[in-house]
Design an enzyme around this catalytic site. Structure first.
Site, PDB file in Angstrom:
ATOM      1  N   GLY A  77     -17.316 -10.570 -21.899  1.00  0.00           N
ATOM      2  CA  GLY A  77     -18.050  -9.350 -21.232  1.00  0.00           C
ATOM      3  C   GLY A  77     -17.123  -7.961 -21.649  1.00  0.00           C
ATOM      4  O   GLY A  77     -17.397  -7.185 -20.879  1.00  0.00           O
ATOM      5  N   CYS A 135     -21.802  -3.339 -30.356  1.00  0.00           N
ATOM      6  CA  CYS A 135     -22.323  -3.008 -28.874  1.00  0.00           C
ATOM      7  C   CYS A 135     -23.852  -2.280 -28.783  1.00  0.00           C
ATOM      8  O   CYS A 135     -24.382  -1.759 -29.823  1.00  0.00           O
ATOM      9  CB  CYS A 135     -21.556  -1.820 -28.436  1.00  0.00           C
ATOM     10  SG  CYS A 135     -19.965  -2.749 -28.169  1.00  0.00           S
ATOM     11  N   ASN A 198     -17.644  -9.878 -36.808  1.00  0.00           N
ATOM     12  CA  ASN A 198     -17.597 -10.028 -35.328  1.00  0.00           C
ATOM     13  C   ASN A 198     -18.072 -11.584 -35.123  1.00  0.00           C
ATOM     14  O   ASN A 198     -18.673 -12.205 -36.072  1.00  0.00           O
ATOM     15  CB  ASN A 198     -18.315  -9.125 -34.555  1.00  0.00           C
ATOM     16  CG  ASN A 198     -17.772  -8.787 -33.069  1.00  0.00           C
ATOM     17  OD1 ASN A 198     -17.310  -9.560 -32.325  1.00  0.00           O
ATOM     18  ND2 ASN A 198     -17.952  -7.502 -32.663  1.00  0.00           N
ATOM     19  N   THR A 199     -18.074 -11.981 -33.853  1.00  0.00           N
ATOM     20  CA  THR A 199     -18.651 -13.396 -33.739  1.00  0.00           C
ATOM     21  C   THR A 199     -20.187 -13.353 -33.694  1.00  0.00           C
ATOM     22  O   THR A 199     -20.843 -12.290 -33.720  1.00  0.00           O
ATOM     23  CB  THR A 199     -18.308 -13.705 -32.201  1.00  0.00           C
ATOM     24  OG1 THR A 199     -18.754 -12.647 -31.200  1.00  0.00           O
ATOM     25  CG2 THR A 199     -16.875 -13.870 -32.014  1.00  0.00           C
ATOM     26  N   GLY A 271      -8.009 -15.266 -34.609  1.00  0.00           N
ATOM     27  CA  GLY A 271      -8.357 -15.173 -33.235  1.00  0.00           C
ATOM     28  C   GLY A 271      -8.624 -16.242 -32.540  1.00  0.00           C
ATOM     29  O   GLY A 271      -7.537 -16.595 -31.794  1.00  0.00           O
ATOM     30  N   THR A 272      -9.511 -17.100 -32.763  1.00  0.00           N
ATOM     31  CA  THR A 272      -9.563 -18.352 -31.767  1.00  0.00           C
ATOM     32  C   THR A 272      -8.560 -19.062 -31.656  1.00  0.00           C
ATOM     33  O   THR A 272      -7.941 -19.863 -30.686  1.00  0.00           O
ATOM     34  CB  THR A 272     -11.049 -19.110 -32.063  1.00  0.00           C
ATOM     35  OG1 THR A 272     -11.857 -18.405 -31.970  1.00  0.00           O
ATOM     36  CG2 THR A 272     -11.200 -20.336 -31.329  1.00  0.00           C
TER      37      THR A 272
END
Length: 312
Positions: A77, A135, A198-199, A271-272
């Protein structure tokens, strides 16, 4: 001089010169400081701090992460302390490190993006900005900024005017019909580089409770599962623009890094993988030289040239 000594890992991303093409990605590396006792930040090409907003955001309800086959879902979030607290509480400590630090910036209207950048422009210690345009624009019915060419042009142009003193990278959404078109719009609107991507929106259900396995119903899919898809997006965008591209999606091994570099990325973000191994980005930076030697390449551009000669 050995073959390894002859390898040049440095890369040029617009006005920024990085010591190597390995950066830690926003949202997976905190503000950098949380990893400083585990990772030698000075060995990275750089890192992008977690997204900064105009006001602090508490984020999504728990649970915020869940594993999926070959990846994970996250619904954090966009939790962050807000741009003013970042400038006073985090940035002074980041100035001590000899590495490239970029601020990821997001907002829910054009004014949010502009105000965050305005505040950061007056602070020392940042090399540039990465604009998260995945966003929702609350002033236009919640449509993602990054999904519409007109909105991409508006938000990137506004950010470009605000970011007079530093480079501007734009992080694209993968949820577009033509990534090349959106990439060109971002470039024409003032982007110095692109981060792709992005994801991917996704979801997972707990069959025992018949509820989402996240606090939210949906989240963002990342990890190795998305790498082949994002690799194609990088390749498509590279054909459409002349500005550098930073590849992001499912990078775990040095071979993954080389795949992104070969199709045209000038650098990559990890990232992950940092969740499983906090030192993943540092490890990749330290092993990239030998990987290039094995491919008989002395620089990143050599890899790209070899790929182009074989694939057109």
């Amino acid at each position: 001089m050995s073959a390894a000594d002859a390898v040049d890992l440095s890369v040029q991303i617009g006005a920024l010169r990085l010591r190597n093409p390995i950066l830690a990605a926003s949202g997976t590396f905190g503000y950098g400081l949380e990893f400083a006792h585990l990772v030698n930040l000075n060995r990275l090409g750089g890192f992008v701090v977690k997204g900064l907003s105009r006001e602090p955001i508490e984020g999504a309800p728990a649970p915020r992460l869940c594993e999926t086959p070959s990846g994970m879902l996250n619904a954090v979030g966009l939790q962050n302390i807000g741009v003013l607290a970042f400038v006073t509480e985090k940035l002074p400590a980041l100035r001590k490190y000899d590495t490239t630090v970029l601020a990821n910036v997001f907002g829910y209207c054009l004014e949010d993006y502009v105000e965050v950048i305005r505040i950061l422009e007056d602070a020392e210690g940042l090399a540039g900005y990465e604009l998260n345009i995945s966003c929702p624009n609350v002033k236009k019915g919640g449509m993602q900024f990054g999904g519409d060419r007109t909105q991409v042009a508006e938000v990137v142009s506004a950010a470009r005017r605000a970011a007079a003193g530093r480079p501007l990278w734009v992080k694209l959404s993968p949820l577009v019909a033509d990534i090349g078109l959106i990439a060109r719009v971002a470039q024409d609107s003032g982007a110095d580089a692109l981060t792709i991507a992005n994801t991917y929106p996704a979801m997972a259900i707990d069959l025992r409770s018949l509820k989402s396995r996240l606090g939210n119903l949906t989240g963002g899919l990342s990890g190795p599962a998305i790498r082949p898809i994002t690799l194609r997006l990088v390749w498509e965008a590279k054909k459409a623009v002349s500005i550098p591209i930073v590849g992001l999606g499912g990078i775990e091994t040095v071979e993954d890094v080389l795949e992104y570099l070969s199709v045209g990325a000038s650098a990559v973000q990890v990232g992950t993988a940092s969740f499983a191994d906090p030192r993943a980005s540092e490890h990749l930076a330290s092993t990239l030289t030998n990987a290039l030697v094995r491919l008989k390449a002395s620089s990143i551009s050599d890899i790209q040239a070899k790929f182009a000669s074989k694939n057109g």
